[in-house]
Structures are given as C-alpha cells and as structure tokens.
Design an enzyme around this catalytic site. Structure first.
Site, PDB file in Angstrom:
ATOM      1  N   LYS A   1       0.813  -1.214   0.000  1.00 28.09           N
ATOM      2  CA  LYS A   1       0.000   0.000   0.000  1.00 28.09           C
ATOM      3  C   LYS A   1       0.852   1.273   0.000  1.00 28.09           C
ATOM      4  CE  LYS A   1      -4.236  -2.044   1.713  1.00 28.09           C
ATOM      5  NZ  LYS A   1      -3.839  -3.471   1.837  1.00 28.09           N
TER       6      LYS A   1
HETATM    7  C1  PLP Z   1      -4.450  -4.514   1.160  1.00 32.54           C
HETATM    8  C2  PLP Z   1      -3.681  -5.793   1.075  1.00 32.54           C
HETATM    9  C3  PLP Z   1      -4.039  -6.825   0.169  1.00 32.54           C
HETATM   10  C4  PLP Z   1      -5.269  -6.737  -0.711  1.00 32.54           C
HETATM   11  O1  PLP Z   1      -5.174  -5.755  -1.710  1.00 32.54           O
HETATM   12  P1  PLP Z   1      -6.503  -5.256  -2.471  1.00 32.54           P
HETATM   13  O2  PLP Z   1      -6.071  -4.126  -3.323  1.00 32.54           O
HETATM   14  O3  PLP Z   1      -7.463  -4.832  -1.393  1.00 32.54           O
HETATM   15  O4  PLP Z   1      -7.020  -6.415  -3.252  1.00 32.54           O
HETATM   16  C5  PLP Z   1      -3.228  -7.946   0.094  1.00 32.54           C
HETATM   17  N1  PLP Z   1      -2.148  -8.080   0.901  1.00 32.54           N
HETATM   18  C6  PLP Z   1      -1.778  -7.129   1.780  1.00 32.54           C
HETATM   19  C7  PLP Z   1      -0.592  -7.349   2.634  1.00 32.54           C
HETATM   20  C8  PLP Z   1      -2.529  -5.943   1.896  1.00 32.54           C
HETATM   21  O5  PLP Z   1      -2.155  -5.010   2.785  1.00 32.54           O
END
Ligand code: PLP
Length: 465
Positions: free
Chosen positions: A112
């Site tokens: 993120k």
């Molecule tokens: C947010 C997240 C996901 C999922 O991503 P999306 O964009 O919501 O599909 C997967 N793995 C981790 C570690 C995350 O923080």
C-alpha cells in the site's frame, strides 16, 4: 484526461477533482474515460528505465492536464526515494518461471506504500495550489491505516484521522500507526470492532456538517483512483524485466478489495502482454465464488491469518464490471441496486469476458501455513501469509509452463509473525533496520467510545486552523 463514473450519472471530472472526490455522487467509482496505450516500441524502451522513470511514463498521461511534468517528476522521485531497496520493487525467483515481486520495501512494509506515499504528496501538491485544507478520515484493520499515516505525515494541508478497533489490531500494525509523530496525525482507538469503525466513517462522509465550513473529507481507501493508478506501474516493471513486449507474463495477486489486481487489468488494457491474472483469496472467497458460479451473495466475515484480505465486499470489482458490461453505467447501477437487496447474478457474456483473462483460487489458512513452510524448506525464503496465498494460487494454476508467473509479495513477513509460528517454523522474522526500535517508541492514540458524536467532538476539537 476525463474520469467518468461506473454508474453513468455523475458528472465527468478531471484528475484533480477525482483525487479529492472519493465516491461519485451517483454512488459509482471513477475510471478514466479512455486509457493511454503503449505499443511495442514504447514497452521496449521501458526496459532501460529505473522505477521512478517508469512511474513517470505510466502516470503522466493520467494527470497531464493538472500537474506539469517537471512537478510530477519531483513528486515521484520523493515518493520512491522513501523505499529501502535500490530497485524499489525487486524480483526474486522461487522456481523455474515462478517469481516474486517484492512490494514491501516501503516505510510500512506493505504494497500500500506504493500508492499512499504518492497519494499524500499529490494531495498536498494540489491543496497548496488551491490554498485549501482537507480532512482524511479512514477506518483500518491494519495495513491501510499505517500506510496512509506514513503517506500524509508531512502534509501541511491535511489532518488525518484513522479509526481502528481498540485492542483488535496486531501490535506491529498498531505501533506502525501510533508511533508516527505529528500534530496532524490522530489515531482513534474505538471501543468496537472494525465494522463499527467503518460505519462511523461512512456516516461521516454522508453528513459532513460537523466539520468546519471550509473543510471536506477525503477518502484514502482504494476507491480513490490515484491509488489504482500508482499500482499500474509495477506490473509494467515486472513484465518488462521478464521479457515484455516479446513475452507474455501472468500475475498471481493476493486479493481483498480488488484494487491491486484491477491495476494489473489496466496494465493489460494499456498494452502490457498479460497472459492471465490470478485472483488469490483466503477463505473470504467472494471473488472466487463469483468467478466459479457467476453470482455474488453476501457472506459473514471470517477472520483469517491474512487479515488484510478479510473482506466480504470487494468494492473495486465494480470498476471491472463496468468494462465487462461494455461500460453501460445504467446496467451497473441496476446490478448494484440488486446487490443491496441480497444477490447479484452476472450475465453469461460478462462472465465469459472475465474468464478470458482472470482465474481464481481460494486458499485456506492451513494451505497458507503449508505454503509458508514449503517455500522456506525449498528456497530458504520466508513468505508472509498474504504472499503465500498468491504463491499457492500460482502453483495450482494451469498456466502453460513457458509463461512466467509473478506473484505479488504484498507484505513483509515480520508484520505477521503468527502465521509463521503456525506454519511450524521456529524462526522469528526480523523487522528491517528502520523499524527495529518500533517496540520502544512512544505511542500516541486516543481511546474513544463507540459513538459517532464522541468521535465528531474529538475531531472538531483537534482539526488544525
Ligand atoms: C491490502 C492488502 C491486500 C489486498 O489488496 P486489495 O487491493 O485490497 O485487493 C493484500 N495483501 C496485503 C498485505 C494488503 O495489505
């Protein structure tokens, strides 16, 4: 570039407006009206670019009528200078044609950061120019909150309020939020669960009267278009490293809200040869059920060892549906209305289009642990539980062996020690250097009753002037 709503009724917006907008007024999500495309020569030229240069190439067409190229360069260079690996998104090979794209070298150790580090800077840039300030409000069960706080901590024009369920997030995740210093950062530990936090955020967006006159709320969850945009870049980065445009690549993506994998879909629409996108889910497998049966029904949330994927409604799926239904906004509005009443059945034509590119796999907690143990035994590589789900799905897929499969490694294993313990491994994953004193740093958070008026009173008392 213009952005339009998936439900067809809200006005089209430019990039700056979409950055500040969140949901469209008709309840839809914003998508670009048309996508920039890159031909063979363009993609060949990407092979000699470093990550910031590639990001500039991919992102510029989306923002060009709002941000001059030279300013964008500065924002992008600042963003990815925060990452602690020279490659920004390095790749690791696990087996013949099995690759990992490590997306956890940013400040909070999850993918993120790629989007939220840039989003904070983009917001502050446009706010400075408009001489205005905003309030970011979000609910988190873990990764989004810390990445948003890190992304906004230096933003002069943003007050950020992140609600988390008191005593219900992991200690690493809590400390990553509560140890970031800054007068504009507010961690609210709500005496309730994650759904309570999210409901309060939703109610606050719906009625913003409690804020000062000149402020509005901005969303930093993945309904914000800028987050999706930033994530397109690393698909190109990996694809080109493995031989695009001459060779196709497949991606296996640990999926929750469908934001990350939707960025992969856009990369393909923009010209990257993508053979297949694998939706890898934990036992909250709504997307796997959609792909398997063509219907979407609500199910109870079940906590898993991969908490960042514990989601029962994948909001970004609507962005894909818009294309699957040939960009018919009214059809999407009708579908979503039916979803609010219980269940959606998707058309055969839409499902056929989806299955032409996407496949899916549901991975249980037990399989997640087995994969962590197996990859450790075979490769000496420690996977976090989210990435392990991606690797398992990649290994189970029926993609022909000459196609490289890239699994997105979405988090650093030190964030989720419980899964590693449950995998029967006695190793304790170390936090990277910059976080090794995390458990000694002072924390700052406010415990508040599970009550909207209390939260609003706290906010109005602390918003900067
Ligand atoms: C947010 C997240 C996901 C999922 O991503 P999306 O964009 O919501 O599909 C997967 N793995 C981790 C570690 C995350 O923080």
């Amino acid at each position: 570039m213009k952005y339009i709503s998936t439900r067809g009724r809200a006005p089209a917006l430019n990039f700056e407006q979409v950055l500040l907008a969140g949901l469209a007024t008709d309840g839809g999500l914003y998508v670009p009206e048309t996508l920039p495309t890159f031909d063979r020569d363009d993609i060949t030229a990407m092979a000699s670019m470093d990550y910031p240069q590639l990001a500039q190439t991919i992102i510029a067409p989306f923002v060009e009528d709002c941000i001059p190229a030279a300013d964008l360069t500065v924002l992008i260079e600042d963003t990815y200078a925060e990452f602690r690996h020279n490659a920004v998104a390095p790749m690791v090979q696990l087996a013949a044609n099995q690759w990992l794209l490590e997306l956890f070298h940013g400040p909070t150790l999850a993918f993120k950061d790629f989007a939220l580090q840039l989003l904070g800077r983009l917001l502050d840039y446009v706010l400075e120019r408009r001489h205005s300030k905003i309030v970011i409000m979000g609910a988190t069960s873990g990764d989004t909150g810390s990445a948003a706080i890190e992304g906004c901590k230096r933003c002069k024009n943003i007050d950020i309020y992140i609600l988390h369920p008191h005593q219900r997030v992991s200690e690493v995740q809590r400390r990553q939020m509560t140890t970031v210093a800054g007068d504009n950062i507010h961690n609210l530990a709500i005496e309730g669960n994650f759904d309570d936090c999210q409901a309060m955020v939703k109610a606050s967006f719906a009625d913003q009267g409690f804020l000062l006159q000149d402020r509005s709320l901005v969303a930093v969850n993945s309904i914000n278009w800028a987050r999706i945009m930033a994530q397109i870049v690393y698909y190109f980065y990996a694809g080109v490293a493995l031989g695009a445009p001459s060779r196709s690549v497949a991606f296996s993506v640990p999926t929750g809200n469908f934001g990350d994998i939707f960025a992969g879909y856009l990369a393909r629409q923009m010209g990257l040869p993508v053979e297949r996108l694998i939706i890898a889910t934990n036992h909250n497998d709504v997307l796997h059920r959609v792909m398997s049966h063509g219907r979407d029904d609500r199910q109870e949330l079940r906590h898993s060892l991969s908490p960042s994927m514990d989601i029962t409604v994948s909001s970004n799926f609507e962005r894909l549906l818009f294309d699957l239904y040939e960009r018919d906004g009214q059809a999407i509005a009708d579908l979503m209305h039916r979803f609010d009443n219980g269940e959606i059945v998707f058309s055969e034509a839409a499902m056929a289009r989806a299955r032409g590119l996407f496949s899916s796999q549901c991975v249980s907690d037990l399989q997640t642990c087995d994969q962590i143990a197996a990859t450790w035994k075979e490769c000496g590589y420690l996977l976090d539980p989210h990435s392990a789900i991606g690797v398992k799905a990649a290994l189970e897929s029926s993609i022909s062996p000459e196609i490289p499969i890239v699994t997105l490694a979405t988090a650093h294993p030190a964030k989720f020690p419980l899964a590693i313990e449950k995998a029967g491994l006695s190793i304790k994953p170390q936090l990277p250097l910059h976080l090794q004193d995390l458990f000694e740093r002072p924390e700052r958070f406010q415990v508040l009753a599970n009550e909207l008026s209390t939260v609003h009173a706290f906010m109005t008392g602390t918003i900067s002037h």
